[in-house]
Design a protein around this motif. Structure first.
Motif, PDB file in Angstrom:
ATOM      1  N   UNK A  78       1.267  17.787 -25.678  1.00 42.56           N
ATOM      2  CA  UNK A  78       0.291  16.938 -25.000  1.00 42.56           C
ATOM      3  C   UNK A  78       0.356  17.245 -23.506  1.00 42.56           C
ATOM      4  N   UNK A  79      -0.794  17.280 -22.869  1.00 43.34           N
ATOM      5  CA  UNK A  79      -0.866  17.629 -21.454  1.00 43.34           C
ATOM      6  C   UNK A  79      -1.446  16.484 -20.632  1.00 43.34           C
ATOM      7  N   UNK A  80      -1.092  16.478 -19.366  1.00 37.58           N
ATOM      8  CA  UNK A  80      -1.730  15.583 -18.413  1.00 37.58           C
ATOM      9  C   UNK A  80      -2.086  16.422 -17.193  1.00 37.58           C
ATOM     10  N   UNK A  81      -3.370  16.689 -17.043  1.00 40.67           N
ATOM     11  CA  UNK A  81      -3.850  17.403 -15.865  1.00 40.67           C
ATOM     12  C   UNK A  81      -4.130  16.390 -14.779  1.00 40.67           C
ATOM     13  N   UNK A  82      -3.468  16.540 -13.651  1.00 44.56           N
ATOM     14  CA  UNK A  82      -3.590  15.593 -12.552  1.00 44.56           C
ATOM     15  C   UNK A  82      -4.191  16.301 -11.340  1.00 44.56           C
ATOM     16  N   UNK A  83      -5.356  15.863 -10.941  1.00 43.06           N
ATOM     17  CA  UNK A  83      -6.049  16.416  -9.779  1.00 43.06           C
ATOM     18  C   UNK A  83      -6.188  15.361  -8.691  1.00 43.06           C
ATOM     19  N   UNK A  84      -6.487  15.811  -7.494  1.00 47.44           N
ATOM     20  CA  UNK A  84      -6.689  14.900  -6.357  1.00 47.44           C
ATOM     21  C   UNK A  84      -5.542  13.896  -6.238  1.00 47.44           C
ATOM     22  N   UNK A  85      -4.340  14.407  -6.302  1.00 49.88           N
ATOM     23  CA  UNK A  85      -3.169  13.539  -6.294  1.00 49.88           C
ATOM     24  C   UNK A  85      -3.027  12.790  -4.982  1.00 49.88           C
ATOM     25  N   UNK A  86      -2.526  11.565  -5.107  1.00 51.32           N
ATOM     26  CA  UNK A  86      -2.335  10.678  -3.961  1.00 51.32           C
ATOM     27  C   UNK A  86      -0.859  10.300  -3.852  1.00 51.32           C
ATOM     28  N   UNK A  87      -0.400   9.913  -2.672  1.00 53.47           N
ATOM     29  CA  UNK A  87       0.998   9.491  -2.545  1.00 53.47           C
ATOM     30  C   UNK A  87       1.369   8.375  -3.526  1.00 53.47           C
ATOM     31  N   UNK A  88       0.433   7.505  -3.841  1.00 55.27           N
ATOM     32  CA  UNK A  88       0.724   6.414  -4.772  1.00 55.27           C
ATOM     33  C   UNK A  88       0.872   6.867  -6.218  1.00 55.27           C
ATOM     34  N   UNK A  89       0.612   8.135  -6.488  1.00 53.57           N
ATOM     35  CA  UNK A  89       0.870   8.695  -7.821  1.00 53.57           C
ATOM     36  C   UNK A  89       2.331   9.099  -7.978  1.00 53.57           C
ATOM     37  N   UNK A  90       3.094   9.039  -6.911  1.00 47.80           N
ATOM     38  CA  UNK A  90       4.507   9.390  -6.968  1.00 47.80           C
ATOM     39  C   UNK A  90       5.251   8.472  -7.924  1.00 47.80           C
ATOM     40  N   UNK A  91       5.927   9.070  -8.892  1.00 47.40           N
ATOM     41  CA  UNK A  91       6.635   8.304  -9.916  1.00 47.40           C
ATOM     42  C   UNK A  91       7.343   9.272 -10.857  1.00 47.40           C
ATOM     43  N   UNK A 111       9.801  13.193 -16.068  1.00 44.38           N
ATOM     44  CA  UNK A 111       9.712  14.268 -15.084  1.00 44.38           C
ATOM     45  C   UNK A 111       9.195  13.675 -13.774  1.00 44.38           C
ATOM     46  N   UNK A 112       9.828  14.062 -12.670  1.00 43.83           N
ATOM     47  CA  UNK A 112       9.494  13.476 -11.369  1.00 43.83           C
ATOM     48  C   UNK A 112       8.260  14.145 -10.782  1.00 43.83           C
ATOM     49  N   UNK A 113       7.330  13.334 -10.325  1.00 41.68           N
ATOM     50  CA  UNK A 113       6.167  13.806  -9.575  1.00 41.68           C
ATOM     51  C   UNK A 113       6.205  13.149  -8.201  1.00 41.68           C
ATOM     52  N   UNK A 114       6.219  13.980  -7.164  1.00 38.55           N
ATOM     53  CA  UNK A 114       6.240  13.473  -5.793  1.00 38.55           C
ATOM     54  C   UNK A 114       5.046  14.035  -5.042  1.00 38.55           C
ATOM     55  N   UNK A 115       4.240  13.147  -4.499  1.00 33.53           N
ATOM     56  CA  UNK A 115       3.061  13.553  -3.739  1.00 33.53           C
ATOM     57  C   UNK A 115       3.311  13.179  -2.282  1.00 33.53           C
ATOM     58  N   UNK A 116       3.499  14.197  -1.466  1.00 29.93           N
ATOM     59  CA  UNK A 116       3.865  13.957  -0.074  1.00 29.93           C
ATOM     60  C   UNK A 116       3.512  15.165   0.771  1.00 29.93           C
ATOM     61  N   UNK A 117       3.158  14.901   2.021  1.00 32.23           N
ATOM     62  CA  UNK A 117       2.893  15.992   2.949  1.00 32.23           C
ATOM     63  C   UNK A 117       4.154  16.330   3.732  1.00 32.23           C
TER      64      UNK A 117
END
Length: 117
Positions: A78-91, A111-117
């Motif tokens: 199963x896949x999750x394609x994540x586009x236009x990621x935002x910092x609040x998607x961090x989790x 699995x860790x996802x971190x959205x940050x500049x």
């Protein structure tokens, strides 16, 4: 014993994309629904998206139009394609699977996802 193994997390800049994968040790067709959940620090685990055996999908309002869930029965993935990621998607993102007649769902290790500049 069924195992779900997630991969594909990482660090990405705001506006970027990631694709998460959840590989099952057996046939995912045996699951009547599979989904992705996430848990940010200090928050409860929440549903991101799920997909039924027949292909119907459901998304949290916060990710509609940006995330896409899909399943490949031949690859038991199963896949999750994540586009236009935002910092609040961090989790930490977790794969979940439910079988008829089995009260407890199956979970991956996350699995860790971190959205940050």
């Amino acid at each position: 014993q069924v195992q779900l193994v997630e991969s594909g997390g990482g660090l990405v800049q705001p506006g970027g994309s990631l694709r998460l994968s959840c590989a099952a040790s057996g046939s995912i067709f045996s699951f009547y629904t599979m989904g992705w959940y996430r848990q940010a620090p200090g928050k409860q685990r929440e549903l991101v998206a799920d997909i039924l055996r027949g292909g119907s999908t459901n998304y949290a309002d916060s990710v509609k139009g940006r995330f896409t869930i899909s399943r490949d029965n031949a690859k038991n993935t199963v896949y999750l394609q994540m586009n236009s990621l935002k910092p609040e998607d961090t989790a930490v993102y977790y794969c979940n699977g439910k079988k008829l007649g089995v009260p407890a769902p199956y979970w991956g290790q996350g699995t860790q996802v971190t959205v940050s500049s």
